[in-house]
Write an enzyme that holds these catalytic residues in place. Sequence first.
Site, PDB file in Angstrom:
ATOM      1  N   ASP A  67     -17.139 -14.147  23.383  1.00  0.00           N
ATOM      2  CA  ASP A  67     -17.329 -14.036  21.935  1.00  0.00           C
ATOM      3  C   ASP A  67     -18.702 -14.614  21.588  1.00  0.00           C
ATOM      4  OD1 ASP A  67     -16.627 -13.496  19.317  1.00  0.00           O
ATOM      5  OD2 ASP A  67     -15.361 -15.265  19.077  1.00  0.00           O
ATOM      6  N   GLU A  74     -23.754 -12.071  20.496  1.00  0.00           N
ATOM      7  CA  GLU A  74     -24.735 -11.102  19.957  1.00  0.00           C
ATOM      8  C   GLU A  74     -26.193 -11.436  20.333  1.00  0.00           C
ATOM      9  OE1 GLU A  74     -21.041 -10.478  18.563  1.00  0.00           O
ATOM     10  OE2 GLU A  74     -22.109 -12.348  18.201  1.00  0.00           O
ATOM     11  N   ASP A 122     -14.833  -9.155  13.751  1.00  0.00           N
ATOM     12  CA  ASP A 122     -14.082  -9.909  12.735  1.00  0.00           C
ATOM     13  C   ASP A 122     -13.824  -9.068  11.494  1.00  0.00           C
ATOM     14  OD1 ASP A 122     -14.161 -12.015  14.474  1.00  0.00           O
ATOM     15  OD2 ASP A 122     -15.825 -13.031  13.491  1.00  0.00           O
TER      16      ASP A 122
END
Length: 798
Positions: free
Chosen positions: A405, A408, A483
């Site tokens: 997670d 990015e 999300d």
Amino acid sequence: MITNTELEYKGDLYPSKIVSYTHDVDSIYFYTDNSVILKLTVLRDSLIRFRFTTKGYFSNDFSYAIDRSHSHGYNHLEVTEEKTYFQITTNKIICKIQKVDLRASIFDLKGNIILEDELGFHWEECYEFGGNIVKMSKASRDGECFYGLGDKATQLNLKGKRVENFATDQYAFQKEQDPLYKVVPFYIGLHHKQAYGIFFDNTFRTYFDFCHERRNVTSFWAHGGEMNYYFFYGPNMQDVVTSYTDLTGKPELPPLWALGYHQCKWSYYPESNVKEVAAKFRELQIPCDAIYLDIDYMEGFRCFTWNKDYFPDPKRMVSELAQDGFKTIVIIDPGIKIDKEYWVYKEALAKDYFCKRADGPYMKGKVWPGECNFPDFTNPEVREWWAGLFKELISDVGVKGVWNDMNEPAVMEVPNKTFPNDVRHDYDGNPCSHRKAHNIYGTQMARATYHGVKRFSYPKRPFIITRSAYSGAQRYTSSWTGDNIATWEHLWIANIQVQRMSISGMGFTGSDIGGFAEQPTGELYARWIQLGVFHPFCRTHSSGDHGDQEPWAFDEEVIDITRKFVNLRYQLLPYLYTMFWQYIEEGTPMLKPLVYFDQDDIQTHYRNDEFVFGNQILVCPILEPNAQGRRMYIPRGEWYNFWTNCLVKGGKEMWVDTKFDEIPVFIKAGAIIPKYPVQQYVGEKEFDELTLDIYYKEGKEKSVVYEDGQDGYDYKKGRFSFLSFQMTGKEKEVNIQLHKEGKFDTNYTKFKINFIGLPFDIKMIEIDNEEIVFDAKSYKENQYLIVPKDFNVLHIIG
């Protein structure tokens, strides 16, 4: 943001006339008198790479996206020089390069235009960063449609849209919000029943404009790097998607349990809470194969550690969960806490593995643990080190999967939410700034994680999931759409996102069922489960701060609906596993938007909601509250309503009644759908028969079933079973021919056959030309036949 208008009229530079060319095996080089070089490479008869440089020479050719084992080789390549253009001819297409300005146009062999440059390649010198903004514009025709580009929260057909590709942590994103977590710079164009594809393999921030700025122009550009793109010719979308997926790579088969139902929350802790959740699934008889531990399992959010107050003996807990059929999956983020007592930090510091700023110090950013440094996953030595860190989690503790997670990469308390542009990366020996490496950072983290989990899981298969990804990430990892929010709009978005990811090469994808942010109503959760069980990756996940989101957080009716649909997914596991096999063997997407399924039917070109799950199951989710049914489009052909077994003729929009515990599901006439008995987890039961639901059709239909040991790598040595069923239906008989490949012998010995829609009463049955005893009375009572699994021809006579 740079607009197209600015792009075209603000000091743009263009190639001038061609002064010479050379032909070297599969590549043709065209040189202009202002130092532009076009290298045109024929990889396959229908696949051409276009690579431009403006500086008179090419930099090192390196890509993280391209699978080195992709198939290449052509049957025919001929280069001819005409008065005003050069012509490159293959067995599938003709490409013309204009002598005056390098503009390209591509035709089929009949001379029909497939795609042509408008301005073609042009560029703007970007002095701020010492490079070029590279641009390409193509002419677009009326009625042309555009699909693909991975993770976009907008309608399936991108005509009229402009999108941006920059991996971004977009918590609680909205419809039309862009950019999102993933970067897949690949699109499919469709016009006059001819499909083609463009893959712009450039990891800088990129943009695509599909006739948004100018009605008949499609353009794409990047804030650095090369104009480097691949052209794929169909003419079918299937050919384009398969070719792109082959070029960027396919995954291994996942373990079968990874296709089961997963339960996740931020966060399940302490151990007693994890055990309680697991026990409740078994008590309520809702199948579940995996339970996730979010960041609170760690000591102060330090990766590769355990909070011993919450989890005093992780190995014992994981083992006890495994005895009850639960695989444990843990989260690992890229941020490593700056803490001189923390062993992971100390190792990376000693080995100089963290990303650095341009002027030397380590890049520092705040994430969950506080101030962190970040490993440079573009350095192969760092990836190797990172892979080794998984030994304890996988080998010793027994964790079965890892969830990446925040990759990015996400950074808190800074306006751009990520690293500064001046951060430096190794880029596998091609040093660069974060402007180039940003979009592939998450993929390289997932790659390193995959190699570590695989190393320590062996001889079992690894399971990895990532939030951020670039083209080619599917070789290493599954993904989810990030999300989202517990709203009906987000249910609509999830449906489209997973279809789009599927035709963008990343098939193993799902959404957070029920929504990550905010609290769903019971009705919304039920409708999301009904969609989610038809996604390749199936997981409920929520932020936890708004209350519980397990199935039992709602009323009895929702619990029953959840059980009913999760049961259905577990029954369909052999069908889903077969879909996955076809994805890795043939590059076929597991979910097929209607336009992919039947591109010749113009009615499919703007459909968003319906999709085909595998090859033979049509699904249409309910996306509004209080719905007693919905209008939907049934594709051409004949389809059986799954719930009523009524046969409908497709090629039309129609109203379909539905109840709260159903959504519209149709089965293609002629399909043979394999089913397992319901299990609470994969491998719970041994069974002696495989159920085959056979949907009658007058005419022929082929169905396939792939099976193997459900985990491990024996399938790569031929230990698999691949069954091909050819069904031929006539007015008073059905013939089923069975062909088997592979060396794997399944545990079951019989097929349990259910006939749906048979237009005659069975009077006689032959197996391999020999009549067998048929008890008509027993068949009438039970409505199924039992036959041995090793037949060659099954003949049903009325």
